[in-house]
Design a protein around this motif. Structure first.
Motif, PDB file in Angstrom:
ATOM      1  N   ARG A  13      -5.920 -50.805  -3.584  1.00  0.00           N
ATOM      2  CA  ARG A  13      -5.317 -51.797  -4.467  1.00  0.00           C
ATOM      3  C   ARG A  13      -4.895 -51.155  -5.783  1.00  0.00           C
ATOM      4  O   ARG A  13      -3.794 -51.341  -6.259  1.00  0.00           O
ATOM      5  N   CYS A  14      -5.790 -50.353  -6.359  1.00  0.00           N
ATOM      6  CA  CYS A  14      -5.487 -49.768  -7.664  1.00  0.00           C
ATOM      7  C   CYS A  14      -6.513 -48.679  -7.986  1.00  0.00           C
ATOM      8  O   CYS A  14      -7.692 -48.973  -8.171  1.00  0.00           O
ATOM      9  N   PRO A  15      -6.095 -47.413  -8.050  1.00  0.00           N
ATOM     10  CA  PRO A  15      -7.055 -46.333  -8.345  1.00  0.00           C
ATOM     11  C   PRO A  15      -7.821 -46.541  -9.649  1.00  0.00           C
ATOM     12  O   PRO A  15      -8.981 -46.181  -9.753  1.00  0.00           O
ATOM     13  N   TYR A  16      -7.171 -47.166 -10.645  1.00  0.00           N
ATOM     14  CA  TYR A  16      -7.841 -47.337 -11.937  1.00  0.00           C
ATOM     15  C   TYR A  16      -9.047 -48.270 -11.817  1.00  0.00           C
ATOM     16  O   TYR A  16     -10.139 -47.982 -12.313  1.00  0.00           O
ATOM     17  N   VAL A  17      -8.843 -49.394 -11.107  1.00  0.00           N
ATOM     18  CA  VAL A  17      -9.957 -50.339 -10.981  1.00  0.00           C
ATOM     19  C   VAL A  17     -11.060 -49.734 -10.106  1.00  0.00           C
ATOM     20  O   VAL A  17     -12.253 -49.956 -10.330  1.00  0.00           O
ATOM     21  N   PHE A  18     -10.678 -48.904  -9.143  1.00  0.00           N
ATOM     22  CA  PHE A  18     -11.663 -48.204  -8.308  1.00  0.00           C
ATOM     23  C   PHE A  18     -12.557 -47.328  -9.196  1.00  0.00           C
ATOM     24  O   PHE A  18     -13.781 -47.337  -9.077  1.00  0.00           O
ATOM     25  N   LYS A  19     -11.913 -46.597 -10.089  1.00  0.00           N
ATOM     26  CA  LYS A  19     -12.696 -45.702 -10.953  1.00  0.00           C
ATOM     27  C   LYS A  19     -13.670 -46.509 -11.825  1.00  0.00           C
ATOM     28  O   LYS A  19     -14.846 -46.168 -11.934  1.00  0.00           O
ATOM     29  N   CYS A  20     -13.175 -47.597 -12.402  1.00  0.00           N
ATOM     30  CA  CYS A  20     -14.037 -48.395 -13.291  1.00  0.00           C
ATOM     31  C   CYS A  20     -15.216 -48.988 -12.531  1.00  0.00           C
ATOM     32  O   CYS A  20     -16.354 -48.922 -12.976  1.00  0.00           O
ATOM     33  N   VAL A  21     -14.922 -49.590 -11.379  1.00  0.00           N
ATOM     34  CA  VAL A  21     -15.962 -50.360 -10.686  1.00  0.00           C
ATOM     35  C   VAL A  21     -16.858 -49.461  -9.829  1.00  0.00           C
ATOM     36  O   VAL A  21     -18.076 -49.576  -9.865  1.00  0.00           O
ATOM     37  N   VAL A  22     -16.239 -48.551  -9.057  1.00  0.00           N
ATOM     38  CA  VAL A  22     -17.032 -47.779  -8.096  1.00  0.00           C
ATOM     39  C   VAL A  22     -17.659 -46.547  -8.746  1.00  0.00           C
ATOM     40  O   VAL A  22     -18.849 -46.300  -8.577  1.00  0.00           O
ATOM     41  N   LEU A  23     -16.865 -45.799  -9.514  1.00  0.00           N
ATOM     42  CA  LEU A  23     -17.415 -44.562 -10.073  1.00  0.00           C
ATOM     43  C   LEU A  23     -18.177 -44.799 -11.373  1.00  0.00           C
ATOM     44  O   LEU A  23     -19.277 -44.304 -11.554  1.00  0.00           O
ATOM     45  N   ASP A  24     -17.586 -45.600 -12.276  1.00  0.00           N
ATOM     46  CA  ASP A  24     -18.255 -45.817 -13.573  1.00  0.00           C
ATOM     47  C   ASP A  24     -19.241 -46.979 -13.540  1.00  0.00           C
ATOM     48  O   ASP A  24     -19.891 -47.257 -14.548  1.00  0.00           O
ATOM     49  N   LYS A  25     -19.310 -47.658 -12.384  1.00  0.00           N
ATOM     50  CA  LYS A  25     -20.253 -48.776 -12.184  1.00  0.00           C
ATOM     51  C   LYS A  25     -20.151 -49.833 -13.280  1.00  0.00           C
ATOM     52  O   LYS A  25     -21.151 -50.373 -13.755  1.00  0.00           O
ATOM     53  N   HIS A 226      -7.866 -37.361  -6.356  1.00  0.00           N
ATOM     54  CA  HIS A 226      -7.833 -38.016  -7.673  1.00  0.00           C
ATOM     55  C   HIS A 226      -9.005 -37.542  -8.531  1.00  0.00           C
ATOM     56  O   HIS A 226      -8.862 -37.341  -9.731  1.00  0.00           O
ATOM     57  N   GLN A 227     -10.168 -37.374  -7.873  1.00  0.00           N
ATOM     58  CA  GLN A 227     -11.360 -36.937  -8.603  1.00  0.00           C
ATOM     59  C   GLN A 227     -11.135 -35.553  -9.204  1.00  0.00           C
ATOM     60  O   GLN A 227     -11.475 -35.303 -10.355  1.00  0.00           O
ATOM     61  N   LYS A 228     -10.537 -34.662  -8.379  1.00  0.00           N
ATOM     62  CA  LYS A 228     -10.314 -33.293  -8.856  1.00  0.00           C
ATOM     63  C   LYS A 228      -9.417 -33.298 -10.087  1.00  0.00           C
ATOM     64  O   LYS A 228      -9.621 -32.564 -11.032  1.00  0.00           O
ATOM     65  N   ARG A 229      -8.389 -34.149 -10.043  1.00  0.00           N
ATOM     66  CA  ARG A 229      -7.433 -34.179 -11.170  1.00  0.00           C
ATOM     67  C   ARG A 229      -7.886 -35.121 -12.289  1.00  0.00           C
ATOM     68  O   ARG A 229      -7.241 -35.205 -13.331  1.00  0.00           O
ATOM     69  N   ASP A 230      -8.957 -35.850 -12.025  1.00  0.00           N
ATOM     70  CA  ASP A 230      -9.413 -36.917 -12.918  1.00  0.00           C
ATOM     71  C   ASP A 230      -8.228 -37.777 -13.344  1.00  0.00           C
ATOM     72  O   ASP A 230      -7.973 -38.011 -14.526  1.00  0.00           O
ATOM     73  N   ASP A 231      -7.526 -38.244 -12.351  1.00  0.00           N
ATOM     74  CA  ASP A 231      -6.291 -38.987 -12.596  1.00  0.00           C
ATOM     75  C   ASP A 231      -6.392 -40.310 -11.835  1.00  0.00           C
ATOM     76  O   ASP A 231      -6.441 -40.331 -10.596  1.00  0.00           O
ATOM     77  N   TRP A 232      -6.454 -41.415 -12.567  1.00  0.00           N
ATOM     78  CA  TRP A 232      -6.669 -42.719 -11.933  1.00  0.00           C
ATOM     79  C   TRP A 232      -5.617 -43.699 -12.429  1.00  0.00           C
ATOM     80  O   TRP A 232      -5.885 -44.504 -13.320  1.00  0.00           O
ATOM     81  N   PRO A 233      -4.408 -43.635 -11.876  1.00  0.00           N
ATOM     82  CA  PRO A 233      -3.351 -44.509 -12.389  1.00  0.00           C
ATOM     83  C   PRO A 233      -3.612 -45.987 -12.087  1.00  0.00           C
ATOM     84  O   PRO A 233      -4.161 -46.321 -11.041  1.00  0.00           O
ATOM     85  N   ALA A 234      -3.231 -46.836 -13.024  1.00  0.00           N
ATOM     86  CA  ALA A 234      -3.310 -48.286 -12.791  1.00  0.00           C
ATOM     87  C   ALA A 234      -2.098 -48.693 -11.967  1.00  0.00           C
ATOM     88  O   ALA A 234      -0.981 -48.273 -12.258  1.00  0.00           O
TER      89      ALA A 234
END
Ligand code: SF4
Length: 395
Positions: A13-25, A226-234
């Protein structure tokens, strides 16, 4: 990597929201729709857990009401009417379900069944873990089992949605990991739409499950990239309207900053530039449309009067005819092959391949990315929409 279906869905759906919710909890507030879904799910779970002394309908509704009263104060409803309507909607879903599908008619093997399925990537040697929780697993007879996922969505999608559903395929893999002796049995996969008292049932062959594994592996690979590049576009989409992510999202942060006055935004110049940009873009779009209309009018006039050129005070226009030859490519092939020019004609280019890629099988997509991807090129552009959204419109 340990990953669930909902995390994969969030990433798509959106890499940015994935990073916030899944990785940053990041703990985000529940939407009212998700809250209603959870309350109904828990009440159905209560109904089946009480096997064999199943509760009455009143007891199920009381259970639901208790959950509602305890947790609804934390949910942002628009007004009292919306809150009451959603509450009543939950009761009618439970009532319909209770009457149409008496719980005592089912042999339930599992409720809220947790699973962990290993997923091996033979290329990298990594073993990932797929995890999840399945609403219900029933035994229909000695050879048939059913995995059921409840849905409280307002719309019931087409059968194709179930046939292509990634969640159901993952649940199938999860059940086989939890109960390996079910391999070879018939496993029905069902999405049960509680608003409509309808369900969509499908199944997956072992070949299809293999393809699903490949698809998940390429999604995991994309996440790792995405993790390697630390790039999480909305990635904005109509799903942004599932509100709670908006506040933390760079797509909406400007409006929130304005609304809450948290930043001293001195953007007078940027606002002027934006106003001019939108005015010019709009004029260009309107001009392009009008030019097309005028062309049709002028060509019609010239064709009728048999004028090939029309003169005016500001200049003249000439009717220009361009003939395009359309060939049967298969019939053209032998002639071109005879002079080794066929391959040249077929030369692929980046744009063509990018357009083509989503229609290819996931295995081929993965192979192309693994073996042929040179680099990713990022280009910037502006997409314009003439829609006025003001800070006051935010919830
Ligand atoms: S609001 Fe939309 S773009 Fe922003 S994080 Fe959420 S889903 Fe992504």
């Amino acid at each position: 990597m340990r990953i669930s279906y909902s995390a994969l869905e969030l990433f798509e759906r959106c890499p940015y929201v994935f990073k916030c919710v899944v990785l940053d909890k990041l703990k985000l507030p529940k939407t009212k729709e998700a809250f209603l879904g959870t309350a109904v799910h828990e009440a159905l779970n209560f109904l089946f857990t009480k096997n064999p002394l199943f509760p009455t309908l009143d007891e199920v509704v009381n259970f639901y009401n208790k959950t509602w009263d305890e947790r609804s104060p934390k949910i942002a409803f628009k007004d009292a009417y919306e809150k009451e309507t959603l509450h009543a909607n939950g009761i009618s879903m439970l009532t319909r379900f209770y009457k149409k599908y008496p719980a005592w008619n089912f042999t339930t093997l599992g409720l809220e069944t947790r699973f962990e399925a290993p997923l091996q990537d033979l290329k990298t040697g990594e073993t990932h873990t797929l995890s999840g929780i399945i609403d219900r697993v029933d035994k229909i007879d000695d050879d048939t089992y059913e995995i059921i996922d409840y849905k409280t969505a307002r719309r019931m999608p087409a059968q194709e949605h179930a046939d292509k559903n990634l969640q159901l395929a993952i649940y199938h893999m999860g059940v086989l990991a939890r109960w390996p002796h079910l391999a070879g049995k018939k496993i029905k996969l069902t999405l049960h739409y509680l608003q409509h008292s309808e369900y969509l049932t499908t199944a997956r062959s072992s070949d299809e499950l293999e393809l699903t594994k490949q698809k998940i592996l390429s999604m995991i690979q994309a996440i790792q990239d995405h993790q390697k590049r630390d790039d999480w576009p909305a990635k904005s989409s109509p799903l942004c309207a599932l509100n709670p992510y908006n506040k933390i999202c760079p797509m909406w942060s400007y409006l929130y900053a304005k609304k809450e006055n948290t930043l001293s935004l001195d953007d007078t110049t940027a606002q002027k530039t934006l106003t001019e940009y939108i005015a010019l873009k709009t004029a260009t779009q309107e001009n392009t449309a009008r030019i097309k209309e005028l062309q049709v009018e002028l060509l019609g006039y010239m064709r009728d009067k048999k004028f090939e050129r029309l003169f005016g005070e500001e200049g003249y226009v000439t009717r220009n005819l361009r003939e395009q030859e359309i060939y049967d490519l298969e019939k053209a092939r032998p002639a071109l092959e005879a002079i080794q020019k066929w391959e040249e004609l077929l030369i692929a280019d980046h744009k063509k391949l990018e357009k083509f890629l989503p229609s290819l099988p996931s295995q081929t997509q993965k192979r192309l990315r693994d073996e042929a991807l040179l680099r990713k090129r990022t280009t910037e552009s502006l997409l314009m929409r003439r829609k006025k959204i003001k800070p006051e419109d935010l919830e």
